[in-house]
Design a protein around this motif. Structure first.
Motif, PDB file in Angstrom:
ATOM      1  N   GLY A   1       0.823  -1.206   0.000  1.00 18.21           N
ATOM      2  CA  GLY A   1       0.000   0.000   0.000  1.00 18.21           C
ATOM      3  C   GLY A   1       0.860   1.261   0.000  1.00 18.21           C
ATOM      4  O   GLY A   1       0.545   2.246  -0.673  1.00 18.21           O
ATOM      5  N   GLN A   2       1.947   1.203   0.768  1.00 19.92           N
ATOM      6  CA  GLN A   2       2.847   2.363   0.823  1.00 19.92           C
ATOM      7  C   GLN A   2       3.507   2.582  -0.535  1.00 19.92           C
ATOM      8  O   GLN A   2       3.601   3.715  -1.017  1.00 19.92           O
ATOM      9  CB  GLN A   2       3.904   2.146   1.908  1.00 19.92           C
ATOM     10  CG  GLN A   2       3.308   2.174   3.313  1.00 19.92           C
ATOM     11  CD  GLN A   2       4.279   1.694   4.375  1.00 19.92           C
ATOM     12  OE1 GLN A   2       5.196   0.920   4.102  1.00 19.92           O
ATOM     13  NE2 GLN A   2       4.072   2.148   5.607  1.00 19.92           N
TER      14      GLN A   2
ATOM     15  N   ASP B   1      -4.702  -5.625  -0.316  1.00 19.25           N
ATOM     16  CA  ASP B   1      -5.868  -6.089   0.433  1.00 19.25           C
ATOM     17  C   ASP B   1      -6.916  -4.983   0.431  1.00 19.25           C
ATOM     18  O   ASP B   1      -6.628  -3.848   0.076  1.00 19.25           O
ATOM     19  CB  ASP B   1      -5.476  -6.490   1.862  1.00 19.25           C
ATOM     20  CG  ASP B   1      -4.997  -5.310   2.675  1.00 19.25           C
ATOM     21  OD1 ASP B   1      -5.828  -4.460   3.033  1.00 19.25           O
ATOM     22  OD2 ASP B   1      -3.777  -5.226   2.916  1.00 19.25           O
ATOM     23  N   SER B   2      -8.132  -5.326   0.848  1.00 20.27           N
ATOM     24  CA  SER B   2      -9.222  -4.387   0.582  1.00 20.27           C
ATOM     25  C   SER B   2      -9.085  -3.076   1.357  1.00 20.27           C
ATOM     26  O   SER B   2      -9.404  -2.005   0.836  1.00 20.27           O
ATOM     27  CB  SER B   2     -10.579  -5.047   0.830  1.00 20.27           C
ATOM     28  OG  SER B   2     -10.760  -5.257   2.200  1.00 20.27           O
ATOM     29  N   ALA B   3      -8.575  -3.142   2.600  1.00 18.28           N
ATOM     30  CA  ALA B   3      -8.444  -1.897   3.365  1.00 18.28           C
ATOM     31  C   ALA B   3      -7.379  -0.985   2.738  1.00 18.28           C
ATOM     32  O   ALA B   3      -7.574   0.222   2.603  1.00 18.28           O
ATOM     33  CB  ALA B   3      -8.084  -2.197   4.814  1.00 18.28           C
TER      34      ALA B   3
ATOM     35  N   VAL C   1      -5.826   3.683  -1.145  1.00 16.97           N
ATOM     36  CA  VAL C   1      -5.307   4.153  -2.424  1.00 16.97           C
ATOM     37  C   VAL C   1      -6.401   4.914  -3.185  1.00 16.97           C
ATOM     38  O   VAL C   1      -6.158   5.985  -3.755  1.00 16.97           O
ATOM     39  CB  VAL C   1      -4.773   2.952  -3.243  1.00 16.97           C
ATOM     40  CG1 VAL C   1      -4.534   3.344  -4.683  1.00 16.97           C
ATOM     41  CG2 VAL C   1      -3.492   2.437  -2.610  1.00 16.97           C
ATOM     42  N   LEU C   2      -7.619   4.379  -3.128  1.00 17.52           N
ATOM     43  CA  LEU C   2      -8.724   5.050  -3.817  1.00 17.52           C
ATOM     44  C   LEU C   2      -9.028   6.393  -3.174  1.00 17.52           C
ATOM     45  O   LEU C   2      -9.356   7.375  -3.841  1.00 17.52           O
ATOM     46  CB  LEU C   2      -9.959   4.163  -3.793  1.00 17.52           C
ATOM     47  CG  LEU C   2      -9.812   2.936  -4.688  1.00 17.52           C
ATOM     48  CD1 LEU C   2     -10.848   1.888  -4.347  1.00 17.52           C
ATOM     49  CD2 LEU C   2      -9.913   3.342  -6.146  1.00 17.52           C
TER      50      LEU C   2
ATOM     51  N   ARG D   1     -16.966  -2.051  -6.485  1.00 15.43           N
ATOM     52  CA  ARG D   1     -16.708  -1.361  -5.226  1.00 15.43           C
ATOM     53  C   ARG D   1     -15.679  -0.246  -5.412  1.00 15.43           C
ATOM     54  O   ARG D   1     -15.735   0.798  -4.784  1.00 15.43           O
ATOM     55  CB  ARG D   1     -16.210  -2.384  -4.206  1.00 15.43           C
ATOM     56  CG  ARG D   1     -16.137  -1.943  -2.800  1.00 15.43           C
ATOM     57  CD  ARG D   1     -16.151  -3.151  -1.874  1.00 15.43           C
ATOM     58  NE  ARG D   1     -15.582  -4.336  -2.522  1.00 15.43           N
ATOM     59  CZ  ARG D   1     -14.321  -4.731  -2.347  1.00 15.43           C
ATOM     60  NH1 ARG D   1     -13.498  -4.054  -1.595  1.00 15.43           N
ATOM     61  NH2 ARG D   1     -13.890  -5.825  -2.943  1.00 15.43           N
ATOM     62  N   HIS D   2     -14.717  -0.477  -6.298  1.00 15.99           N
ATOM     63  CA  HIS D   2     -13.712   0.546  -6.546  1.00 15.99           C
ATOM     64  C   HIS D   2     -14.242   1.625  -7.470  1.00 15.99           C
ATOM     65  O   HIS D   2     -14.018   2.811  -7.253  1.00 15.99           O
ATOM     66  CB  HIS D   2     -12.453  -0.098  -7.132  1.00 15.99           C
ATOM     67  CG  HIS D   2     -11.812  -1.071  -6.194  1.00 15.99           C
ATOM     68  ND1 HIS D   2     -11.015  -2.098  -6.604  1.00 15.99           N
ATOM     69  CD2 HIS D   2     -11.895  -1.152  -4.849  1.00 15.99           C
ATOM     70  CE1 HIS D   2     -10.617  -2.793  -5.545  1.00 15.99           C
ATOM     71  NE2 HIS D   2     -11.139  -2.243  -4.474  1.00 15.99           N
TER      72      HIS D   2
END
Lengths: 242, 201
Positions: free
Chosen positions: A149-150, A177-179, A184-185, A206-207
């Motif tokens: 994620g980072q 992963d979803s969280a 990011v979104l 969902r995105h």
């Protein structure tokens, strides 16, 4: 209303396979304004990645026009086209493509240095971009010292560093992963609210739901669209234009 | 939905009267399933009749009666939390019924039914995402945030199902040798469909 940051009109992309012609895209019209995030959804093979590549000047349409900040990509020389791609457009892809031997801040500063910006200024801009996506504290880490994620946030910072106003993202939450994907979104969304124009290609509803508008592609054709949601602001701006 | 158990759960926090219970229920569920105060009082009466709640002291100066949960009510509540929710059969779903009838009614453009619905569901998914963004800003609001997640996941599942329907319908049409039912975009697309996909029937 000001002119859109990205304007596709009648964009068609054909691939020839022997004697038959396959239409990857067929007569696509799409305008994305500053401050707007548009999601493009569709099954694989629907043409969504082709659309993104054409919008970013990485591929050329067989018919139709692509304007990025009012410049027609087809009429530009190769060098001028490359300059538009570098200065106006930021790309975020599923595989992050951060250079492993450079720290986060060096990765983000690199495109600006390639633009001929002095390296101290490029670095300052890079730190600002990292701050914006909430990872300024990771500036001196190398990609392998960061979580997925980072790294993706750093990739977004790199896509946005400097004056670029068009952000193109192809499944940017791919392996997360979803969280983390949601974070990011949130960053993408925030950048668009701060004035960038964004196109997000995804197959996840969902995105796509983070966007102001969702365009559904099927076999290279826009089959339907949802949004924009009529909020108070959009009602006001419609009233103002009328 | 069990209003009985909902009220018992709220009374477990402490004695309360009908208006307050309604407000607390709405706060926990983000007014997704609003209760009217009549329902609340009718349910409290039945709970009192069954010995699961009892009147707590005298009416206040506004004449409102507070209730508290009894030991028997507490047992009932525990058994609610520890047993799974069972849904008897498939609840009647208008969308599923509409699509089933659309594919079996002559002259209906099923793909367009699917696409219209998908755009509408997508719009509500966008709205839910906005609400969720706001709810997540308030860490105290876990209950409401989880209800929103439920609605989000459901809308997402519906879109996935609609995508699936669109593909199945297009495939079935191709097998029958019909032109795909996608709303005629440009003639070039039809030419691009390989001739070999004609049906055998």
């Amino acid at each position: 209303m000001s002119s859109p940051v990205l304007l596709l009109s009648g964009v068609t992309r054909e691939h020839r396979q022997g004697s038959s012609v396959v239409h990857a895209l067929c007569g696509i019209d799409l305008a994305v304004h500053a401050g707007e995030l548009v999601a493009v959804m569709g099954p694989s093979g629907s043409g969504k990645s082709t659309l993104l590549h054409i919008a970013g000047g990485l591929d050329t349409p067989t018919a139709g026009q692509v304007l990025v900040e009012d410049r027609d990509l087809a009429t530009l020389s190769a060098a001028a086209g490359a300059a538009v791609r570098r200065r106006s457009v930021g790309y975020v892809f599923q595989d992050l493509n951060l250079l492993p031997s450079l720290s986060a801040v060096e990765n983000v500063a690199l495109p600006r240095e390639l633009d001929g910006v002095r390296s101290r200024l490029a670095r300052r801009e890079a730190v600002k971009a990292l701050e914006e996506v909430g990872v300024a504290d990771l500036a001196h880490r190398f990609p392998d010292e960061m979580s997925g994620g980072q790294q993706q946030r750093v990739a977004i910072a790199r896509a946005l560093v400097g004056p670029r106003r068009l952000l193109l993202a192809d499944e940017p939450t791919g392996a997360l992963d979803s969280a983390t994907g949601e974070e990011v979104l949130r960053v993408l969304r925030g950048r668009c609210e701060a004035g960038a124009a964004g196109v997000l290609v995804t197959h996840e509803a969902r995105h796509a739901a983070w966007a102001d508008r969702v365009v559904f592609l099927r076999d290279g054709v826009v089959v339907d669209q949802s949004g924009p949601i009529a909020g108070a602001e959009s009602l006001l701006s419609t009233g103002g234009a009328a | 939905m069990s209003i009985r158990h909902g009220l018992l759960a709220l009374l477990e926090r402490g004695p309360s009267h009908g208006y307050q219970l309604r407000a607390e229920f709405d706060a926990a569920t983000g007014e997704t399933w609003p209760l009217n105060v009549g329902q609340v009082y009718t349910t409290l009466d039945r709970l009192a009749r069954d010995g699961l709640v009892a009147q707590d002291g005298d009416p206040d100066s506004d004449g409102r009666i507070a209730y508290r949960i009894t030991d028997e009510g507490r047992r009932e509540l525990t058994s609610w939390f520890t047993s799974p929710v069972t849904r008897h059969g498939a609840p009647r779903d208008e969308l599923a019924i509409k699509l089933a009838l659309a594919v079996s009614t002559p002259g209906v453009d099923v793909v367009s039914v699917v696409q219209t619905q998908r755009a509408a569901t997508m719009t509500s998914l966008q709205e839910l995402t906005r609400l969720k963004t706001r709810a997540d800003g308030d860490p105290g609001d876990l209950a409401w945030s989880l209800v929103l997640d439920h609605l989000l996941f459901r809308a997402e599942a519906e879109i996935r199902w609609l995508d699936h329907c669109e593909t199945r319908v297009a495939r079935a049409a191709a097998r029958r040798g019909e032109t795909p039912l996608t709303p005629a975009p440009a003639p070039a697309v039809a030419e691009a469909v390989p001739a070999g996909k004609r049906g055998r029937r």
